[in-house]
Design an enzyme around this catalytic site. Structure first.
Site, PDB file in Angstrom:
ATOM      1  N   LYS A  32      26.651  52.484 -44.985  1.00 28.44           N
ATOM      2  CA  LYS A  32      26.213  50.682 -44.535  1.00 28.44           C
ATOM      3  C   LYS A  32      25.817  51.241 -43.694  1.00 28.44           C
ATOM      4  CE  LYS A  32      30.425  49.262 -46.839  1.00 28.44           C
ATOM      5  NZ  LYS A  32      31.902  47.566 -47.008  1.00 28.44           N
ATOM      6  N   ASP A  41      20.965  50.202 -41.960  1.00 26.13           N
ATOM      7  CA  ASP A  41      19.887  49.829 -42.104  1.00 26.13           C
ATOM      8  C   ASP A  41      19.583  50.037 -43.357  1.00 26.13           C
ATOM      9  OD1 ASP A  41      20.235  47.252 -40.685  1.00 26.13           O
ATOM     10  OD2 ASP A  41      19.189  47.383 -38.830  1.00 26.13           O
ATOM     11  N   ARG A  65      18.919  43.316 -44.604  1.00 30.84           N
ATOM     12  CA  ARG A  65      20.670  43.205 -44.699  1.00 30.84           C
ATOM     13  C   ARG A  65      20.968  44.298 -45.378  1.00 30.84           C
ATOM     14  NH1 ARG A  65      21.579  40.212 -50.354  1.00 30.84           N
ATOM     15  NH2 ARG A  65      24.427  40.591 -49.627  1.00 30.84           N
ATOM     16  N   ASP A  92      10.268  64.797 -42.604  1.00 30.63           N
ATOM     17  CA  ASP A  92      11.468  63.251 -42.787  1.00 30.63           C
ATOM     18  C   ASP A  92      11.427  62.416 -43.985  1.00 30.63           C
ATOM     19  OD1 ASP A  92      10.021  60.594 -41.227  1.00 30.63           O
ATOM     20  OD2 ASP A  92      11.137  61.461 -39.461  1.00 30.63           O
ATOM     21  N   ASP A 135       1.100  64.676 -33.050  1.00 30.08           N
ATOM     22  CA  ASP A 135       2.023  65.332 -34.349  1.00 30.08           C
ATOM     23  C   ASP A 135       1.571  64.430 -35.432  1.00 30.08           C
ATOM     24  OD1 ASP A 135       2.930  66.411 -31.928  1.00 30.08           O
ATOM     25  OD2 ASP A 135       5.202  66.221 -31.966  1.00 30.08           O
ATOM     26  N   GLY A 136       1.372  63.138 -35.813  1.00 32.85           N
ATOM     27  CA  GLY A 136       1.258  63.392 -36.411  1.00 32.85           C
ATOM     28  C   GLY A 136      -0.273  63.026 -37.505  1.00 32.85           C
TER      29      GLY A 136
END
Length: 306
Positions: free
Chosen positions: A186, A188, A169, A159, A84-85
């Protein structure tokens, strides 16, 4: 029903083998020779052309090598040889040209390819005998604005995701759909996917599988701080806007990636706008329905495929 359009027998085909796969080079050799013997012109990336004679790649002398950003306008069909990539990388170079893309899956999973590794000659024969058809697949236009000015643009097939960098963070990502506030995530990071990309990173992050042919984006948070923040499916034509608002204290970094192939480092305050691209990808779909493919590839019950 997704509208299908016939593909005329091609006079010139571009082969796009996976860059690091010896199986793909063998397939490219076989495909190039088969097409050449039938009077069909063959084009490859110049970097692939330069490797002919190594790693099982033996291209006919008439094969033409070109830079990927200078693909001739008379190429009629792109054949991706890999997973697929590979198909996604191939499509990035020809989608705006309106060139149909067909995949031959040489990997293990492969949701997007219409043909398997044992069907290489089948796809080539179907192509030159005019039996291939393409369907439109939604693509995503992406704009990054910095300090109110356009900073970067890209188009994604699968995507786009925004994610923290090396310093883990939680990012604060203010998200709007059209003119309406959706959430201040909020997390990742955040994934915005097309229906085609719903079986990729979106699926791994807990997002839904979306049927092809629908005109929607899926917004999926990556490891959100609150369990109430769930994936949301929205109209692609309304557009999605994400602004990186924090954290504002301490050291933090973030980046934006499209299709795993294009990446930029973000700054606080950057605004990312995503909406339906003007031109779809022309994809030759699998003969089985997406639901049959899911049943076979993911082991769901009720599949009629072996």
């Amino acid at each position: 029903m997704i509208p299908r359009q016939p593909i005329a027998p091609p006079k010139r085909v571009m082969l796009y083998p996976r860059e690091d796969g010896p199986a793909a080079y063998g397939a490219a050799t076989q495909a190039a020779m088969w097409l050449h013997e039938r009077g069909v012109g063959v084009v490859v990336d110049q970097r692939v052309h330069a490797r002919s004679g190594t790693n099982g790649l033996e291209l006919p002398a008439a094969t033409v090598g070109v830079p990927l950003d200078q693909i001739p306008s008379d190429v009629d069909l792109m054949v991706a040889l890999g997973g697929d990539g590979t198909l996604l990388r191939a499509s990035r170079w020809v989608a705006d040209m309106g060139v149909p893309v067909v995949g031959v899956n040489l990997g293990d999973l492969g949701f997007l390819s219409a043909y398997g590794r044992e069907q290489l000659v089948d796809v080539l024969r179907d192509a030159i005998e005019g039996r291939l058809n393409w369907e439109p697949r939604l693509r995503m236009g992406v704009e990054v604005r910095r300090d109110g000015e356009l900073f970067a643009t890209e188009t994604a097939v699968n995507d786009v995701y925004i994610k923290h960098g090396q310093i883990p963070r939680l990012l604060r990502l203010a998200t709007r759909v059209g003119d309406h506030e959706l959430a201040s995530y909020k997390a990742d990071g955040l994934i915005v996917s097309t229906p085609l990309g719903s079986t990729a990173y979106n699926l791994a992050a807990g997002g839904p599988i979306v049927a092809p042919g629908t005109e929607v984006f899926t917004i999926t948070p990556i490891c959100p701080h609150s369990l109430t923040l769930r994936p949301v499916v929205v109209s692609a034509h309304d557009g999605v806007t994400v602004t990186w608002e924090g954290p504002t204290q301490g050291v933090s970094d973030g980046y934006l990636t499209a299709d795993g192939a294009w990446k930029i480092t973000l700054q606080l305050g950057d605004e990312i706008k995503m909406r339906a691209a003007a031109k779809p990808l022309r994809l030759v779909p699998a003969k089985a329905s997406v639901f049959e493919v899911l049943g076979a590839k993911m082991g769901w019950s009720g599949s009629g495929l072996a």
